[in-house]
Write an enzyme that holds these catalytic residues in place. Sequence first.
Site, PDB file in Angstrom:
ATOM      1  N   GLU A   1       0.803  -1.225   0.000  1.00 43.54           N
ATOM      2  CA  GLU A   1       0.000   0.000   0.000  1.00 43.54           C
ATOM      3  C   GLU A   1       0.839   1.280   0.000  1.00 43.54           C
ATOM      4  O   GLU A   1       0.441   2.288  -0.584  1.00 43.54           O
ATOM      5  CB  GLU A   1      -1.001   0.010   1.158  1.00 43.54           C
ATOM      6  CG  GLU A   1      -0.421  -0.018   2.531  1.00 43.54           C
ATOM      7  CD  GLU A   1      -1.536   0.065   3.595  1.00 43.54           C
ATOM      8  OE1 GLU A   1      -2.215   1.097   3.645  1.00 43.54           O
ATOM      9  OE2 GLU A   1      -1.712  -0.899   4.368  1.00 43.54           O
TER      10      GLU A   1
ATOM     11  N   SER B   1      -7.697   5.775   8.300  1.00 45.34           N
ATOM     12  CA  SER B   1      -8.236   5.336   9.590  1.00 45.34           C
ATOM     13  C   SER B   1      -7.189   5.617  10.658  1.00 45.34           C
ATOM     14  O   SER B   1      -7.483   6.144  11.725  1.00 45.34           O
ATOM     15  CB  SER B   1      -8.539   3.839   9.562  1.00 45.34           C
ATOM     16  OG  SER B   1      -9.265   3.506   8.431  1.00 45.34           O
TER      17      SER B   1
END
Length: 361
Positions: A133, A185
């Site tokens: 990622e 998040s």
Amino acid sequence: MSKAQLPCFGVDIGGSLVKLVYFEPCNSQINCNGQDKVGLEAIQDFIKSNVNYGETGARDERLAMENVVLGGRRGHLHFIRFSTDVVGKFLLLAEELNASVLNDKVCATGGGAFKFEKDFKEILGVQLVKYDELECLIHGIHFINSSCLNECYYWNNLHCLEKSETVPYNFDLNPYPYLVVNIGSGVSILSVESAEKFSRISGTSLGGGTFLGLCYLLTGCSSFDEALSMAEEGDSTKVDKLVRDIYGGDYSKFGLPGDTVASSFGKMCCEQNRSAVSKNDLARAMLVTITNNIGSIARMCAVNHKVECVVFVGNFLRCNTIAMKLLAYAMDYWSKGMMKALFLVHEGYFGAVGALLELKT
Ligand code: ADP
């Protein structure tokens, strides 16, 4: 229909949101027939005739890009997001639309690429090809900045935030070294030395998920957008204890102005103050607390790594003018003008774009 003409996807399945980037080649309508046509047309119709999908899905029309060149193909990029909680529903819908006729492999990133790999295979017959990622994030940032004019900007007039406005910044000129602060998040902070040389140097679990989770608990709001609207109406100084609440003014000896937050939520230790705050005040204080904490960690990282430019991304910043201005102000004020906070228009989509880019390699 040849593979080169087929639309394709990059997906970033995060802790809160799935980000789906859809590349539609300019010539994707020609020469297709039979089963391919049914699947292709159904999907294109579905994607382009809606901007909202179900309760949590949305296509960010304002971010769409035309005439993008990807792996030698020219086409349009569409940006779609939905809650990670509804991945199961998404897969059933994609199966109904016969989406696997487009690609039997999809480049994917984010933790959910691992968690949901089996579901994609079993329900949709699609193999997720997984990519890291943070690599996708950096590749996505560089690609979008080189393909999109005015992607990068900063906030001016930081001494008067009501009047502060965005100003385009030429990131392409010479961005290195710089920091990326990805506020999803949770938060990851990366130091970027060149297109291929970067590392994760820090992070914090107090991120966008913390802001939203605590807002749900404290205010009873029912979405991120509602939490932000409440925060816009609220006053965090009724919740936070400021330097002036303790000193009666500035703490001059160490250069702390009276309006500096000394203790986030510190006024809530007193019953009288608790009964005087509104839910909007609590939402605002939550936003200020989380944002200032991230800004402070980012600034320390920038000092440690001797970096002047800090690029803030991630969906926490989506439509979040208050947080962006606060970060810009804090970086500028506490560094005495030495550091610059930069922001990118495609906020939370860089990981998905980076995954899409893997298709051409
Ligand atoms: P992740 O990859 O961890 O899902 P994102 O960059 O997508 O991270 O950011 C997620 C954060 O974005 C949430 O924690 C929340 O603060 C914010 N956010 C913005 N829009 C929404 C939304 N529509 N639903 C939920 N969270 C949202």
